[in-house]
Design an enzyme around this catalytic site. Structure first.
Site, PDB file in Angstrom:
ATOM      1  CG  PHE A 241      -4.312  -0.561  -1.215  1.00  0.00           C
ATOM      2  CD1 PHE A 241      -4.869  -1.009  -2.399  1.00  0.00           C
ATOM      3  CD2 PHE A 241      -3.761  -1.497  -0.341  1.00  0.00           C
ATOM      4  CE1 PHE A 241      -4.872  -2.364  -2.719  1.00  0.00           C
ATOM      5  CE2 PHE A 241      -3.763  -2.843  -0.652  1.00  0.00           C
ATOM      6  CZ  PHE A 241      -4.318  -3.282  -1.844  1.00  0.00           C
TER       7      PHE A 241
ATOM      8  CG  ASP B 148      -4.815   0.532   6.720  1.00  0.00           C
ATOM      9  OD1 ASP B 148      -3.753   0.010   7.099  1.00  0.00           O
ATOM     10  OD2 ASP B 148      -5.405   0.179   5.682  1.00  0.00           O
TER      11      ASP B 148
ATOM     12  CE  LYS C 237       1.493  -3.826   3.103  1.00  0.00           C
ATOM     13  NZ  LYS C 237       1.804  -4.842   2.089  1.00  0.00           N
TER      14      LYS C 237
END
Length: 413
Positions: A138, A223, A256
């Site tokens: 994702f 990522d 995040k």
């Protein structure tokens, strides 16, 4: 817990005003402090998701409040025609923590998807367009990041997407090596897959990715949107010898937890050769390096370092894993640090998450049978173990609710 009529009122207002991309939220939250949040009825919850691994210092942390308040009172936004001290300081701190080689640079954006969009643009500047990703990945919802994302249900409504992306089976090193060829611009992967259930790659997989990309002159993009900034018990997951296996990436993407609740993403190019792939005018963002959000990010990084939080993450995470593995209701625990996947023996993750919410705990049913825990990095061992002790009762409550619902359904038919 909540007044049903009052609950229905705000849900109706939400549905009437907000685009229906998220469904209807479960609670209307009005306050947060530390590892807890409160809804509009005054009910308190232990936040074991922290905004999906975002609130690294919890809610209303004094360091973030002070940094944001001071910055917004002096300089809120300046565009990318000018620079600010928080922007430079945050980039310098990131490069130091990443142990990035000389010539490395940072591009700030507003989210993880945007960070991955910038990475995708960097890969296109190699003159190649093939991207190798991993099933279960994702990487975001924008069109470029969406193409990198594995789940077909996310991509199908928006096809045709960005061409040239290949997804190889999870954990299949031979398939990965076979997919990386002279046409490959990059391999892009998460060191730990979050949305797939918090799962780590098999031993040797990241090494294979690095070897395969190096052999053909392709880039290795990691990522770390969910795993970065202390989440796994190391500053970055690839720095964990067991997860990263000593590999050195070409690009790392972050978001995040970096902003501690403020919207920020970062794309880090390792070394001058990668930095030089994007030239002036080839990428940008109005809010890139915004003084307020970079001030918040700098406060997060300074506080994590000064208070030894990253080391605490490792200790608390280990204690939680050991305790969870001792429960009959838990079949397996995956992940690292305070990013954990809890596989339930009898499944029903969605029902268990609902029962947990009623019991005062916020968790995420990341798959049909697995809960995701990503609490604030400042959570104490006792707070987290309190949930572990409560989990058998929560699972039993979910089971009873399922039986009641089944009986009602059978009675209606």
């Amino acid at each position: 817990m909540s007044d049903p009529d009052h609950h229905a009122d705000w849900q109706s207002e939400y549905r009437g005003a907000l685009m229906p991309v998220f469904g209807t939220p479960q609670r209307l939250l009005v306050k947060g402090e530390g590892c807890h949040v409160w809804d509009e009825t005054g009910t308190r919850y232990l936040d074991l998701l922290s905004g999906i691994a975002v609130n690294s210092l919890g809610h209303a942390h004094p360091a973030i409040v002070e940094a944001v308040t001071e910055q917004i009172s002096t300089l809120g936004h300046i565009s990318n025609f000018f620079a600010s001290r928080p922007q430079i300081e945050t980039a310098d701190t990131l490069l130091s923590l990443l142990k990035a080689p000389e010539g490395s640079t940072v591009f700030f954006s507003n989210s993880g998807a945007e960070a991955n969009e910038a990475a995708l643009k960097i890969t296109r500047r190699t003159g190649r367009s093939k991207i190798v990703c991993v099933e279960g990945s994702f990487h975001g919802r924008t069109m470029g990041a969406l193409a990198l994302t594995s789940k077909a249900a996310y991509r199908a409504p928006f096809e045709p997407g960005v061409p040239g992306v290949v997804h190889v089976p999870f954990g299949d090193e031979a398939a990965l090596r076979a997919a990386v060829d002279a046409d490959t611009a990059a391999v892009i992967l998460e060191p730990v897959q979050g949305e797939a259930g918090v799962r780590r790659h098999p031993t040797g997989y990241l090494t294979a990715a690095r070897e395969a990309t190096s052999a053909v002159g392709a880039l290795l993009v990691l990522d770390e949107v969910q795993t970065g900034v202390g989440r796994t018990g190391h500053w970055f997951a690839f720095q964990d010898p067991e997860i990263g296996e000593g590999v050195s990436p070409d690009v790392v993407t972050l978001a995040k937890g970096l902003g501690g609740g403020m919207p920020i993403g970062a794309t880090v190019a390792f070394g001058s050769a990668v930095t030089g792939l994007l030239q002036a005018g080839q990428h940008g963002s109005t809010f890139s390096g915004n003084p307020v959000v970079t001030a918040a990010a700098h406060a997060v990084l300074k506080t994590l370092a000064a208070e030894g939080v990253v080391e605490q993450v490792s200790q608390v995470g280990t204690a939680a894993r050991n305790a969870l593995r001792g429960l009959a209701e838990v079949a397996d625990v995956t992940g690292a640090g305070l990013l954990l996947g809890v596989e339930l023996t009898d499944g029903r993750a969605k029902e268990v998450a609902a029962a947990a919410l009623e019991a005062g705990y916020i968790v995420n049913p990341v798959t049909a049978s697995r809960l995701r825990l990503a609490p604030p990095l400042i959570i104490t061992e006792e707070e987290l173990l309190g949930f572990v002790r409560a989990l058998p009762g929560i699972v039993a409550s979910a089971h009873r609710a399922a039986l009641t619902a089944q009986a009602a359904e059978e009675g209606a038919s």
